[in-house]
Motif scaffolding. Structure first.
Motif, PDB file in Angstrom:
ATOM      1  N   PRO A 192      46.000  52.863  30.482  1.00 57.52           N
ATOM      2  CA  PRO A 192      46.718  53.519  31.742  1.00 57.52           C
ATOM      3  C   PRO A 192      45.858  54.418  32.382  1.00 57.52           C
ATOM      4  N   GLY A 193      45.965  54.418  33.758  1.00 58.30           N
ATOM      5  CA  GLY A 193      45.191  55.448  34.900  1.00 58.30           C
ATOM      6  C   GLY A 193      43.935  55.004  34.951  1.00 58.30           C
ATOM      7  N   ASP A 194      43.273  53.753  34.499  1.00 61.26           N
ATOM      8  CA  ASP A 194      42.226  52.988  35.079  1.00 61.26           C
ATOM      9  C   ASP A 194      42.827  52.070  36.356  1.00 61.26           C
ATOM     10  N   ALA A 195      41.769  51.760  37.225  1.00 61.60           N
ATOM     11  CA  ALA A 195      42.233  50.913  38.262  1.00 61.60           C
ATOM     12  C   ALA A 195      40.938  49.916  38.526  1.00 61.60           C
ATOM     13  N   ILE A 196      41.653  48.553  39.287  1.00 62.61           N
ATOM     14  CA  ILE A 196      40.528  47.754  39.677  1.00 62.61           C
ATOM     15  C   ILE A 196      40.646  47.646  41.283  1.00 62.61           C
ATOM     16  N   LEU A 197      39.628  47.703  41.780  1.00 66.03           N
ATOM     17  CA  LEU A 197      39.319  47.721  43.182  1.00 66.03           C
ATOM     18  C   LEU A 197      39.174  46.355  43.874  1.00 66.03           C
ATOM     19  N   THR A 198      39.973  46.112  44.581  1.00 68.09           N
ATOM     20  CA  THR A 198      39.845  44.837  45.307  1.00 68.09           C
ATOM     21  C   THR A 198      39.899  45.006  46.853  1.00 68.09           C
ATOM     22  N   THR A 199      40.114  43.875  47.785  1.00 68.83           N
ATOM     23  CA  THR A 199      40.153  44.154  49.303  1.00 68.83           C
ATOM     24  C   THR A 199      41.517  43.463  49.834  1.00 68.83           C
ATOM     25  N   VAL A 200      41.911  43.853  51.008  1.00 68.01           N
ATOM     26  CA  VAL A 200      42.911  43.212  51.810  1.00 68.01           C
ATOM     27  C   VAL A 200      42.631  41.739  52.169  1.00 68.01           C
ATOM     28  N   MET A 201      41.696  41.217  52.024  1.00 63.26           N
ATOM     29  CA  MET A 201      41.168  40.197  52.587  1.00 63.26           C
ATOM     30  C   MET A 201      41.174  38.994  51.451  1.00 63.26           C
ATOM     31  N   GLU A 202      41.380  39.487  50.398  1.00 66.41           N
ATOM     32  CA  GLU A 202      41.132  38.524  49.054  1.00 66.41           C
ATOM     33  C   GLU A 202      41.974  37.269  48.930  1.00 66.41           C
ATOM     34  N   HIS A 203      41.617  36.282  48.458  1.00 69.33           N
ATOM     35  CA  HIS A 203      42.575  35.298  47.852  1.00 69.33           C
ATOM     36  C   HIS A 203      43.355  35.658  46.850  1.00 69.33           C
ATOM     37  N   HIS A 204      44.386  35.010  46.758  1.00 72.37           N
ATOM     38  CA  HIS A 204      45.631  35.250  45.702  1.00 72.37           C
ATOM     39  C   HIS A 204      44.590  35.308  44.210  1.00 72.37           C
ATOM     40  N   ALA A 205      43.660  34.288  44.150  1.00 74.16           N
ATOM     41  CA  ALA A 205      43.072  34.139  42.962  1.00 74.16           C
ATOM     42  C   ALA A 205      42.326  35.380  42.380  1.00 74.16           C
ATOM     43  N   ASN A 206      41.856  36.434  43.410  1.00 76.94           N
ATOM     44  CA  ASN A 206      41.286  37.609  43.183  1.00 76.94           C
ATOM     45  C   ASN A 206      42.238  38.819  43.498  1.00 76.94           C
ATOM     46  N   ILE A 207      43.252  38.338  43.210  1.00 73.76           N
ATOM     47  CA  ILE A 207      44.516  39.713  43.438  1.00 73.76           C
ATOM     48  C   ILE A 207      45.243  39.560  42.197  1.00 73.76           C
ATOM     49  N   VAL A 208      45.965  38.290  42.034  1.00 77.82           N
ATOM     50  CA  VAL A 208      47.216  37.997  41.034  1.00 77.82           C
ATOM     51  C   VAL A 208      46.681  38.374  39.418  1.00 77.82           C
ATOM     52  N   PRO A 209      45.349  37.887  39.140  1.00 78.10           N
ATOM     53  CA  PRO A 209      44.843  38.119  37.708  1.00 78.10           C
ATOM     54  C   PRO A 209      44.663  39.524  37.432  1.00 78.10           C
ATOM     55  N   TRP A 210      44.383  40.371  38.324  1.00 79.49           N
ATOM     56  CA  TRP A 210      44.409  41.760  38.393  1.00 79.49           C
ATOM     57  C   TRP A 210      45.652  42.514  38.149  1.00 79.49           C
ATOM     58  N   GLN A 211      46.655  42.106  38.868  1.00 76.12           N
ATOM     59  CA  GLN A 211      48.080  42.450  38.877  1.00 76.12           C
ATOM     60  C   GLN A 211      48.355  42.126  37.123  1.00 76.12           C
ATOM     61  N   LEU A 212      48.293  41.029  37.071  1.00 77.06           N
ATOM     62  CA  LEU A 212      48.472  40.536  35.543  1.00 77.06           C
ATOM     63  C   LEU A 212      47.919  41.544  34.377  1.00 77.06           C
ATOM     64  N   MET A 213      46.736  42.043  34.579  1.00 76.87           N
ATOM     65  CA  MET A 213      46.074  42.977  33.804  1.00 76.87           C
ATOM     66  C   MET A 213      46.613  44.339  33.997  1.00 76.87           C
ATOM     67  N   ALA A 214      46.934  44.831  35.093  1.00 78.03           N
ATOM     68  CA  ALA A 214      47.557  45.823  35.305  1.00 78.03           C
ATOM     69  C   ALA A 214      48.849  46.313  34.442  1.00 78.03           C
ATOM     70  N   ALA A 215      49.670  45.058  34.625  1.00 75.84           N
ATOM     71  CA  ALA A 215      51.064  45.079  34.169  1.00 75.84           C
ATOM     72  C   ALA A 215      50.854  45.144  32.503  1.00 75.84           C
ATOM     73  N   ARG A 216      49.804  44.721  32.114  1.00 76.83           N
ATOM     74  CA  ARG A 216      49.834  44.637  30.632  1.00 76.83           C
ATOM     75  C   ARG A 216      49.082  45.988  29.953  1.00 76.83           C
TER      76      ARG A 216
END
Length: 415
Positions: free
Chosen positions: A121-145
């Motif tokens: 908790p409190g950590d972050a993953i940085l990505t960009t607005v132009m990413e393919h879902h493959a470089n967004i959704v896995p990080w959202q799954l990690m954030a949720a866990r």
């Protein structure tokens, strides 16, 4: 000299090259096929198709599990593909290359094996607005866990990453940074070396999605300076279900396995299992052996043409196609970055992207319509979808002209 940068022929004989790709000679709806969906998947040269066919006809056996002749042949071919791919991206060692089904599996491997054990908790993953879902959704799954968050660096109206903002967002809570090398929607080429340099200054590992870069330009992971580089084979003349994750040795050694099963172990006992060394500890189960035989042949084909020649021709096609598209009334280009690979997204006023793509197909033109697995990017541009024409080195100016003629025709039907 990286093998990819070998000197190219002075004359680019695109017709000779087209003859190497069987599918390009077919017709669709009684029209000659114009294949402009290369960012989705590339066509395959005969040498790749024949390599796969030859494997199944003469060398079909499982890898690393037999001492008989064809088992050894299959293993040599499969591991030979790892060697070629390692040289292709200038990895320090073949053992830094995990063979996967493609970029999606590669990024998920980093998510579950590298990020998940480290995030809190409190950590972050940085990505960009132009990413393919493959470089967004896995990080959202990690954030949720884990209780971590996902941050997205912004882009501008030209479709270029606002690099200074990305760097500004590399704050201490960021434990992993991610960026696409080339946007699958915009064709934008991101300054990966600069981003990697700034990440290193802050001790933040950088993952790069290289799916759309590797088919068009030489990639040198050592020169880029990133920590992870993911790529997909089927976009680079190879069979589907092939790809790789390059990662620095120290990361692979510290990461636990993502999948468990056969071939990723030294010894299994009920009181504990000893895993194989990287990269094999991440390669459980029977791999896509024939697919990687095909990828090996694809690398040979790239070498035979030369990336200097490929890049030069594709940039000529990109410039010509962009110029011709500007002639069409009511057409809006989406993404006009200064440095691009041959991917063009656009809209035509008063016409739905899907309707245009459907009617273009009836004219023999294969393009992509939709959100291109990039919903946040569509939201940024305030559009539900775009039409995307993505070119490759086997495409021609004559095909661009025919595409423009077809586009004008279907536009008239929809007006």
């Amino acid at each position: 000299m990286n093998a990819q940068t070998k000197p190219s022929p002075t004359v680019f004989d695109v017709q000779r090259i087209r003859a190497d790709f069987p599918l390009l000679s077919r017709t669709v709806h009684d029209k000659p096929l114009i294949y402009f969906d290369n960012a989705n998947t590339s066509q395959k040269p005969a040498s790749v198709i024949e390599a796969v066919d030859d494997h199944y006809r003469r060398h079909n056996a499982n890898v690393s599990r037999a001492v008989h002749q064809i088992g050894e042949e299959a293993t040599a071919a499969y591991e030979g593909a790892r060697d070629k791919l390692a040289r292709f991206i200038n990895a320090t060692s073949r053992n830094e290359l995990v063979l996967t089904s493609g970029t999606t599996q590669s990024i998920n491997l980093v998510a579950y094996s590298y990020a998940l054990p480290r995030l809190k908790p409190g950590d972050a993953i940085l990505t960009t607005v132009m990413e393919h879902h493959a470089n967004i959704v896995p990080w959202q799954l990690m954030a949720a866990r884990t209780g971590a968050t996902v941050k997205a660096a912004p882009i501008d109206e030209r479709g270029e990453l606002i690099v200074e903002k990305y760097i500004e967002m590399l704050t201490p809570e960021v434990k992993l940074a991610c960026v696409t090398h080339v946007s699958n929607v915009l064709g934008t080429v991101n300054p990966v070396r600069e981003i990697a340099r700034e990440c290193r200054k802050r001790g933040i590992p950088l993952l790069v999605d290289g799916s759309q870069a590797v088919p068009h330009r030489p990639v040198d992971v050592q020169a880029l300076g990133c920590d992870f580089y993911a790529l997909t084979g089927h976009k680079m003349l190879s069979p589907t279900g092939t790809g790789a994750l390059w990662a620095r040795k120290e990361h692979l050694e510290a990461m636990p396995p993502f999948f468990g099963g056969g071939e990723m172990i030294r010894e299994v006992r009920f009181d504990g299992t000893t895993f194989a060394e990287p990269p094999h500890k991440f390669e459980a189960g029977t791999p896509n052996i024939a697919g990687f035989v095909g990828l090996s042949a694809a690398i040979d084909y790239y070498h035979s043409v030369g990336f200097d020649a490929i890049h030069s021709w594709e940039q000529q096609l990109l410039a010509y196609a962009t110029e011709r598209l500007r002639e069409i009334p009511g057409l809006r280009l989406v993404g006009e970055a200064k440095e691009k690979e041959p991917v063009i997204s656009f809209l035509i006023e008063g016409a739905q992207a899907t309707d245009l793509a459907t009617l273009l197909d009836l004219q023999g033109v294969a393009v992509r319509s939709g959100h291109h697995c990039a919903h946040p990017l569509m939201q940024f541009f305030k559009v539900p979808a775009t039409l995307r024409a993505s070119l490759a080195f086997y495409n021609t100016r004559e095909e661009v002209d025919a595409f423009i003629t077809a586009l004008l025709k279907v536009r008239k039907l929809l007006m």
